[in-house]
Design an enzyme around this catalytic site. Sequence first.
Site, PDB file in Angstrom:
ATOM      1  N   CYS A  51       0.913  -1.358  -0.070  1.00 56.69           N
ATOM      2  CA  CYS A  51       0.061   0.101  -0.045  1.00 56.69           C
ATOM      3  C   CYS A  51       0.649   1.282   0.091  1.00 56.69           C
ATOM      4  CB  CYS A  51      -0.751  -0.031   1.320  1.00 56.69           C
ATOM      5  SG  CYS A  51      -0.242   0.290   2.739  1.00 56.69           S
ATOM      6  N   CYS A  97       1.525  -4.392   8.529  1.00 52.96           N
ATOM      7  CA  CYS A  97       1.167  -3.175   8.259  1.00 52.96           C
ATOM      8  C   CYS A  97      -0.198  -2.633   8.588  1.00 52.96           C
ATOM      9  CB  CYS A  97       1.054  -3.113   6.697  1.00 52.96           C
ATOM     10  SG  CYS A  97       0.699  -1.328   5.925  1.00 52.96           S
ATOM     11  N   CYS A 100      -2.868  -1.868   5.497  1.00 58.44           N
ATOM     12  CA  CYS A 100      -3.647  -2.843   4.574  1.00 58.44           C
ATOM     13  C   CYS A 100      -3.350  -4.193   5.037  1.00 58.44           C
ATOM     14  CB  CYS A 100      -2.769  -2.832   3.157  1.00 58.44           C
ATOM     15  SG  CYS A 100      -1.111  -3.552   3.156  1.00 58.44           S
ATOM     16  N   CYS A 120      12.221  -7.966  12.807  1.00 49.96           N
ATOM     17  CA  CYS A 120      12.819  -8.887  11.701  1.00 49.96           C
ATOM     18  C   CYS A 120      12.211  -8.628  10.426  1.00 49.96           C
ATOM     19  CB  CYS A 120      13.058 -10.243  12.290  1.00 49.96           C
ATOM     20  SG  CYS A 120      14.019 -11.163  11.030  1.00 49.96           S
TER      21      CYS A 120
HETATM   22 ZN   LIG Z   1       0.634  -1.877   3.698  1.00 42.85          ZN
END
Ligand SMILES: [Zn+2]
Length: 132
Positions: A51, A97, A100, A120
């Site tokens: 995204c 994330c 998204c 990581c």
């Molecule tokens: Zn994303």
Amino acid sequence: MSDKLTKTEEEWKKQLSPEQYYVTRHAGTESAFTGKYWKTKDKGTYHCVCCGAPLFSSDTKFESGTGWPSFWQPVDPSAVAENTDSSHGMVRTEARCARCDAHLGHVFPDGPAPTGQRFCMNSASLDFEKEK
Ligand SMILES: [Zn+2]
């Protein structure tokens, strides 16, 4: 990060390479020392490959010796969501994330100061934008 981004499996598949799709949408892990970014030392920002949300700065990247790009802090604590992952017979903290829901990698409590955390990440989850 305010707006959540949702796409169908088909849309992600079209947009991403097979490896990026496998890692980000199916919580895959690239093999150590094979990704694009584990030894990148350039200055810049690592974005979500799905995204485009900014996730990590090269200022917080460190040499972890693991073969995956490692950071001790996201650009913004709200950019990366952390979940408990008990797959593969281990309890780990998964990083996604926040915008998204892309799987990025895992967070471990053995990172360097000042946070003591090690994000990581998979290179396949990231898109690096070099500072100009
Ligand atoms: Zn994303």
